[in-house]
Design a protein around this motif. Sequence first.
Motif, PDB file in Angstrom:
ATOM      1  N   VAL A  19      -9.527   9.712  -7.194  1.00  0.00           N
ATOM      2  CA  VAL A  19      -8.266   9.154  -6.731  1.00  0.00           C
ATOM      3  C   VAL A  19      -7.841   9.914  -5.490  1.00  0.00           C
ATOM      4  O   VAL A  19      -7.896  11.150  -5.461  1.00  0.00           O
ATOM      5  N   THR A  23       0.809  -1.209   0.000  1.00  0.00           N
ATOM      6  CA  THR A  23       0.000   0.000   0.000  1.00  0.00           C
ATOM      7  C   THR A  23       0.845   1.263   0.000  1.00  0.00           C
ATOM      8  O   THR A  23       0.346   2.325   0.302  1.00  0.00           O
ATOM      9  N   SER A  46      -2.167   7.436  -3.799  1.00  0.00           N
ATOM     10  CA  SER A  46      -2.229   6.371  -2.802  1.00  0.00           C
ATOM     11  C   SER A  46      -3.133   5.240  -3.256  1.00  0.00           C
ATOM     12  O   SER A  46      -2.723   4.096  -3.354  1.00  0.00           O
ATOM     13  N   THR A  47      -4.395   5.555  -3.572  1.00  0.00           N
ATOM     14  CA  THR A  47      -5.327   4.526  -4.021  1.00  0.00           C
ATOM     15  C   THR A  47      -6.556   5.204  -4.592  1.00  0.00           C
ATOM     16  O   THR A  47      -6.698   6.429  -4.532  1.00  0.00           O
ATOM     17  N   SER A  48      -7.448   4.410  -5.156  1.00  0.00           N
ATOM     18  CA  SER A  48      -8.703   4.946  -5.660  1.00  0.00           C
ATOM     19  C   SER A  48      -9.670   5.161  -4.501  1.00  0.00           C
ATOM     20  O   SER A  48      -9.696   4.377  -3.544  1.00  0.00           O
ATOM     21  N   LYS A 102     -12.944   5.039  -2.397  1.00  0.00           N
ATOM     22  CA  LYS A 102     -13.931   3.959  -2.290  1.00  0.00           C
ATOM     23  C   LYS A 102     -15.021   4.366  -1.304  1.00  0.00           C
ATOM     24  O   LYS A 102     -14.899   5.344  -0.576  1.00  0.00           O
TER      25      LYS A 102
END
Length: 251
Positions: free
Chosen positions: A182, A142, A164-166, A168
């Motif tokens: 994002v 991660t 970092s990440t999508s 959610k």
Amino acid sequence: MTTKLEPNEPEQKKPKGSRFLGLRNSFLAGLVVIAPIGLTLWLIWTVIGWIDGFVLPIVPEAYKPENILRTLFGVDWPVNVRGIGVVVFLVFTTTVGWIAKGLIGRSLIGWGERLVDRMPVVRSIYNGLKQIAETVFVQTGTNFDRACLVEYPRKGIWAIAFVSTSAKGEIQESIPRDEPLVSVFLPTTPNPTSGFLLFVPKSEIIELRMSVEDAAKLVISAGLVYPAKTTVPTDGPDDGNSGERIHDRTR
């Protein structure tokens, strides 16, 4: 064709200022080479001495180097080798980690954390330090894997950020956008450990081809240390830029 000097024409000499400028440039070039090496060695030496000063006093007398030499060889030599405490620290930490991965170790850690959770002030300190340690030392999937550019703090001004990440769950559902969002971390300069968490539409992010490490160096140095130019060949006609571009906007 060279021009010969007349017998009475004096030869031109270089001004003294240019010689001093050359010496200054040579000194600065040497300083650029020596300073990072010297500061790195000094920092390592200082950290090793700090660990020795903390660990060695709590080592039992029978296991200190001078007492071991006296027991094994019958010699009484004062031993002051810097780094003994580091070795003891590494062995002790590795042993604790090996025990912690076992069933008994996990049970003891769980019991201790439940006990800490009942202490109002201590639990806040412990949980904060635990999160920092896990972020710095634990190798997981991660971590940031891409650097990007986002418009911040307003349109027309760009800042380096890390994907970092999508987004959610509730974050993605609550923001009225049809396209995916994002989550990016926008670090501050020159301290990249603090910053802002932003949720940005994917189409408004420009992904960089430089590595995360190079982007971090650029942030820490306040724009003074640029990575090597990353070029991507294009199929378009020659426009004077050798048919190359630096980055693409994600679609």
